[in-house]
Every structure is written in C-alpha cells, then in structure tokens.
Enzyme design. Structure first.
Site, PDB file in Angstrom:
ATOM      1  N   ARG A 162      -6.089  -7.637  11.884  1.00 32.01           N
ATOM      2  CA  ARG A 162      -5.645  -7.830  10.692  1.00 32.01           C
ATOM      3  C   ARG A 162      -4.640  -8.973  10.363  1.00 32.01           C
ATOM      4  O   ARG A 162      -3.692  -8.786   9.533  1.00 32.01           O
ATOM      5  CB  ARG A 162      -5.214  -6.726   9.644  1.00 32.01           C
ATOM      6  N   ARG A 166      -2.756  -9.408   3.663  1.00 34.56           N
ATOM      7  CA  ARG A 166      -1.723  -8.984   2.664  1.00 34.56           C
ATOM      8  C   ARG A 166      -0.366  -9.111   3.097  1.00 34.56           C
ATOM      9  O   ARG A 166       0.679  -9.250   1.834  1.00 34.56           O
ATOM     10  CB  ARG A 166      -2.232  -7.688   1.729  1.00 34.56           C
ATOM     11  N   ARG A 196      -5.098 -15.231  -2.877  1.00 32.27           N
ATOM     12  CA  ARG A 196      -5.941 -13.904  -3.467  1.00 32.27           C
ATOM     13  C   ARG A 196      -5.866 -14.013  -5.059  1.00 32.27           C
ATOM     14  O   ARG A 196      -6.727 -13.801  -5.970  1.00 32.27           O
ATOM     15  CB  ARG A 196      -5.580 -12.763  -2.884  1.00 32.27           C
ATOM     16  N   ASP A 242     -15.613  -9.103   6.814  1.00 32.51           N
ATOM     17  CA  ASP A 242     -15.631  -7.633   6.876  1.00 32.51           C
ATOM     18  C   ASP A 242     -16.712  -7.055   7.465  1.00 32.51           C
ATOM     19  O   ASP A 242     -17.705  -7.690   7.364  1.00 32.51           O
ATOM     20  CB  ASP A 242     -15.210  -7.180   5.379  1.00 32.51           C
ATOM     21  N   TYR A 244     -19.472   4.462   6.364  1.00 36.78           N
ATOM     22  CA  TYR A 244     -19.217   3.669   5.048  1.00 36.78           C
ATOM     23  C   TYR A 244     -20.568   3.856   4.115  1.00 36.78           C
ATOM     24  O   TYR A 244     -20.330   4.276   3.035  1.00 36.78           O
ATOM     25  CB  TYR A 244     -18.857   2.276   5.241  1.00 36.78           C
TER      26      TYR A 244
END
Ligand code: CP3
Length: 351
Positions: free
Chosen positions: A26, A30, A39, A76, A156
C-alpha cells in the site's frame, strides 16, 4: 542510460545485494497528500484504478518520493470478481461492497463475457509505468503485478465485503466443498490468465495476496490456500517460467512452512505476528523472505520504530531478505515516519 541491476530481482534470485531492497505494501494511497489530491478530482477508487493514466501516476508517486526498489501497480485484488461479472463498489470509509454469492447457483452467474475488456486498463497501466520508470530514471526499480489468492478473493465474493470472521465463506467451504471448489477452480483459471497478461504487459515480479489465509485450519489451508496457489503458479510458469512469484499467506503461522514447501513460490512475505528468528531458521533456507514491520509501529514512529527495524534487520539479513511491512501502510501514517524508515533501511550495508 546506464544499465542498472535491480536489487529486488537480484535478491529474489538469491544473490546478495550491497543494500537491503525495500518496498511497502500500500505504498501508493491515502497517507500521501498527492494521492488525496488526485482522488479528489477523480471521484471513486475504481475510477482511478481503471484509468491507465491515473493508475500509472499513482503508482509512480511513492517512487518519486522515496525511491523504492519496487513499484506495485495501483489496482485491487477485487478487479477479478468484477471482471467475472460480480457487482463491485468501493464505498468511502466502508471498503468494498459486492453482491454476495452464497451458493453454486449464485456462482453460475459468473462469466468471462467482459473479462478482458474490464482488465485491459490494468495492462495498459502496467505498460505506462514501465515507460515512466525508464523516463524518470528509476532504472533500478522493478515493477510488481499482483492478484488476490482464490481463498481471499472468495472471502469477499461470498461475504459481499469485509468481515470479522468470514462466517459465511467458511461455513460454505465445509458444507458444500464441491460447490465451493467450483468457484475456486474458476478463480484459479481467471487469476492465472490475469497474471500471465500482467507479465506480458510489463510486470517483472508477481505477488499473490492471501490476506485471510489465517482464518483456516491446517487441513482447509492445504485445500483452499496451498492447492489453488500451486495451480496458479504452475499455470503462470507454463508461459513465464522465470518470473519471480512472491506469496503472502497473511497470519498463516506455522502453516507458512508447508506453504513455502508446497506452492512453488519464489519468495514469501511475512506478517508482523510471525517470529523473525523462526522465519530466519525455517523459511529463509528455502526462499527469500520479505517483511515484516507492523504498520502501526510505522504510524507510531519514534524509538519503537527504530528498535523494531533494528530487530527485523538483525534477524533476517543473514539470509535473502527484502524489507517490507507486515501488512499495508495505514492511511494516518505521517510521511516523516516513512522517511525515517527509509533512512534506517538505507543505513544498513552488507559490506
Ligand atoms: O500496495 C499497493 O500500493 C498496490 C495497490 C493495492 C490496493 N489494494 C489499493 C487499494 C493492493 C496490492 C491492494 C490489495 C488488496 N485489496 C488486498 C490484499 C492486501 C490487504 O490489504 O490485505 C485486499 C484484501 C484488498 C481489498 C480492499 N481494497 C479493501 C478491503 C479495501 C478497503 C480498505 C481500505 O484500505 O480502504 C480496498 C480499497 C483500496 N485498495 C484502497 C487502495 C489504495 C483505498 C482506496 C481509497 O479509499 O482511496
């Protein structure tokens, strides 16, 4: 342009480097103000991931700041269910939302109709990053493609998003192993194709994320983690025999050993719960090890960070080693702590 050896790939091939290669899971995201700025313009996460120009830009952001030894393509693991026709949304602050699939009848709705069309932007982004790395003189930085392992992706798909205990998927795997195997076979086939295409587009190394491998007992671990991972690796190697493949069966504990012995991974990524001395003794004689700083320790910074880095480096630099975190960087991590970490890693020299 002078040819520069890529440290990261050298270590994956079990050659000793002068310094420790590093990258961070990652690493794009963010905690970086430049990511947040993009973003804001772009709208949602998926809009960015499926826009090759933006995905390339975001992949390059941490490389420009910190000069990691590897860039990981901004995408992703859930693009695979999406490409197979399952609805997917990223709700800000809540994470991924999918239409849950709870039975064989639900699985039969999945198909390859728009598989390649959906994933083409990822391949285009990889080619763009390859070019950008050269143009911006990051010739020592390798490009990583990735996927989720079938077990974690199925988690998921069945739950319809994240979960504390993955109740529904574990229940299904016990109650209807044949039906569940049907889903896993589909994921093996589609994921192998996806990885092969990523290498064709410029990925030099692959990483398989199995974030929820730790939710399974040892028997189920063999069946739903080791077996499908081995199948994918065999399929990829049929086309690309030499591409290094890193496996990350997060929180697998002692099952890390059978994973390394039986999947055929080139290297293994370890989470922060795994004892580094055990990893040095049991795993490093077999494959290079990557890991395993606690992302919360990085967030906290200070003396704890320095000590943790020294411990990891002390325990793992007798064998083949790549510095990474035990899981992804937390979004509230101060940039200065990442700068400190990079300095600590760079200070170590094998000579
Ligand atoms: O490592 C990288 O920098 C490459 C990009 C990458 C992302 N996701 C981008 C992302 C990678 C390798 C992943 C893998 C991934 N995605 C995993 C396996 C590793 C892990 O974290 O366990 C999993 C389980 C996912 C599924 C996923 N994607 C979740 C659960 C979430 C929500 C949680 C969160 O952190 O927001 C995502 C969203 C996501 N994927 C973001 C990023 C940068 C956040 C998007 C945003 O809000 O801007």
């Amino acid at each position: 342009m002078a040819y520069q050896k890529k440290k990261f790939i050298e270590v994956l091939n079990k050659h000793k480097p002068d310094h420790i290669p590093f990258w961070f899971m990652r690493q794009a995201g963010r905690y970086l103000p430049e990511y947040m700025a993009l973003r804001k313009e772009a709208g949602g996460f998926l809009d960015m991931a499926y826009n090759p120009g933006m995905a390339c830009e975001i992949t390059m952001q941490p490389i420009r700041r910190f000069g990691m030894d590897a860039a990981i393509i901004f995408s992703d693991i859930l693009v695979i269910p999406h490409a197979l026709g399952q609805s997917l949304e990223f709700v800000q602050g809540e994470g991924p939302k999918l239409d849950p699939l709870r039975s064989s009848a639900d699985f039969s709705k999945l198909n390859f109709n728009s598989f390649e069309k959906t994933l083409t932007p990822v391949y285009e982004a990889l080619s763009k990053v390859k070019t950008s790395l050269q143009q911006e003189n990051h010739n020592g930085t390798a490009l990583i493609g990735f996927c989720g392992a079938p077990w974690t992706v199925a988690c998921y798909m069945v739950e319809g998003g994240g979960s504390k205990d993955f109740f529904n998927v574990r229940k299904l795997a016990y109650q209807d192993p044949q039906g569940f195997a049907g889903l896993m076979d589909l994921l093996v086939e589609s994921t192998a194709q996806y990885l092969i295409n990523q290498v064709n587009a410029g990925a030099e190394v692959l990483q398989i994320f199995d974030s929820w491998a730790g939710a399974l007992d040892s028997q189920s671990f063999r069946r739903w983690v080791i077996q499908p991972t081995k199948q994918i690796i065999d399929l990829v190697r049929d086309t690309h025999p030499n591409v290094p493949i890193i496996g990350f069966p997060r929180c697998a504990g002692q099952n890390y050993l059978s994973y390394v012995q039986d999947t055929g991974v080139t290297a293994v990524s370890i989470d922060q719960a795994l004892d580094t001395k055990w990893a040095a003794r049991s795993l490093q004689p077999l494959v290079p090890v990557q890991g395993n700083l606690d992302p919360i320790c990085l967030l906290a910074g200070g003396d704890a960070l320095k000590l943790a880095v020294e411990k990891i480096i002390g325990d793992l630099t007798d064998g083949d080693f790549i510095f990474n975190l035990g899981h992804g960087i937390h979004k509230d991590t101060p940039i200065e702590h990442v700068e400190d970490l990079v300095r600590y890693i760079r200070e170590f020299s094998y000579e």
